[in-house]
Write an enzyme that holds these catalytic residues in place. Sequence first.
Site, PDB file in Angstrom:
ATOM      1  N   SER A   1       3.841  11.022   8.866  1.00 18.19           N
ATOM      2  CA  SER A   1       3.562  10.903   7.539  1.00 18.19           C
ATOM      3  C   SER A   1       4.734  11.902   6.623  1.00 18.19           C
ATOM      4  CB  SER A   1       2.357  11.535   7.164  1.00 18.19           C
ATOM      5  OG  SER A   1       1.270  11.047   7.759  1.00 18.19           O
TER       6      SER A   1
ATOM      7  N   ARG B   1       0.964  -1.365  -0.020  1.00 18.47           N
ATOM      8  CA  ARG B   1      -0.032   0.075   0.017  1.00 18.47           C
ATOM      9  C   ARG B   1       0.846   1.219  -0.075  1.00 18.47           C
ATOM     10  NH1 ARG B   1      -0.584   4.449   2.834  1.00 18.47           N
ATOM     11  NH2 ARG B   1      -0.116   3.436   4.691  1.00 18.47           N
ATOM     12  N   ASP B   2       1.549   1.454   1.104  1.00 15.07           N
ATOM     13  CA  ASP B   2       2.498   2.710   1.070  1.00 15.07           C
ATOM     14  C   ASP B   2       3.555   2.544  -0.041  1.00 15.07           C
ATOM     15  OD1 ASP B   2       3.958   4.995   2.001  1.00 15.07           O
ATOM     16  OD2 ASP B   2       3.693   4.536   4.016  1.00 15.07           O
TER      17      ASP B   2
ATOM     18  N   HIS C   1       3.081   4.027  -3.384  1.00 13.51           N
ATOM     19  CA  HIS C   1       3.714   5.477  -3.703  1.00 13.51           C
ATOM     20  C   HIS C   1       4.686   5.526  -4.285  1.00 13.51           C
ATOM     21  CE1 HIS C   1       0.715   8.038  -1.466  1.00 13.51           C
ATOM     22  NE2 HIS C   1       0.837   7.220  -0.335  1.00 13.51           N
TER      23      HIS C   1
END
Length: 336
Positions: free
Chosen positions: A168, A13-14, A17
Amino acid sequence: MIKQILISDPTLRDGNHACAHQLSVEQIAIYAAAADKAGVPIVEVGHGNGLGASSLQVGLCKETDKDMLETARKHLTKSKLGIHVIPGFATIKKDLVKAIDIGVDVIRIASHCTEADITQRHLGYVRERGKEAYGVLMMSHMASASVLVEEAQKMELYGAEGIIIMDSAGAYLPSDVQEKITALVNGLKVPVGFHAHNNLGMAVANSITAIESGAKILDGTARGFGAGAGNAQLEVLVAVLEKMGYITGIDLYKMLDASDLAENKIMSSVPIIKSESIVSGLSGVFSGFAKHVTRISSEYEVDPRDVYSELGKRKIVGGQEDIIIEVVMDLIKNRK
């Protein structure tokens, strides 16, 4: 006393990016199977910004949510399937219902660190469906410890079974982590977790500080695969936790194998701390902006470090990617 730490792995998921959301179902299948074999408790899958986020503004995904989740579900026999959900990107009827029907086990409902109110309906629905529900406060460096506690208590009231704060922007130092995790642990009845980014090279150290301050949940990705300078490197985190006497349930050698596989099969390059990553961390800018800033700065021949500095001054957060071009235009105008 057993020192148990719950690990959630957002490599799929991350990490999306880091490759402009272009992970394929084949790559998802390969890593999901390896993570499952290693005994990773939760494997998080999807667009970098979560369920329903594929768009021109934040980036179009190579695969649909349905295809990604169904592929991961087939290859996760022991590990739980997790998703990241930001209300606004994801709706209950259009996105969340379908994801749960596919077989998602763990659902994290996320908001900007001062906007927990928007998670109430989504958290309530997840609990109604009998799935594990967590609240996530993103860009947590932008709020004081007391404000984070207030927002986290709202999520707890809405039904969250744990609260995770995200660094983040990779902006935290260990002292920041200690202050905020301690406040949250003292202010909540549910477990607290921490999601680190590595812009200042502190991701693993900050993660260890988090558990020493009372956190019970940590995030980490294979080879640190994630936005910007990447996340806490999962195989390193597992090794350090094991050395410290913590139990994760993850087989270290099999996790090392999964990380090698991730580097060879799903990553175009291993995350490193670049000059602009450092400025991004110092400026407190969302790590997911990295690809956008690099592309637009190059196109208009503007120093990306100046872009990060200005974005930080304006306190821009995820979902405001359109402001990047505005900042670049202003820098060009000022230069002239």
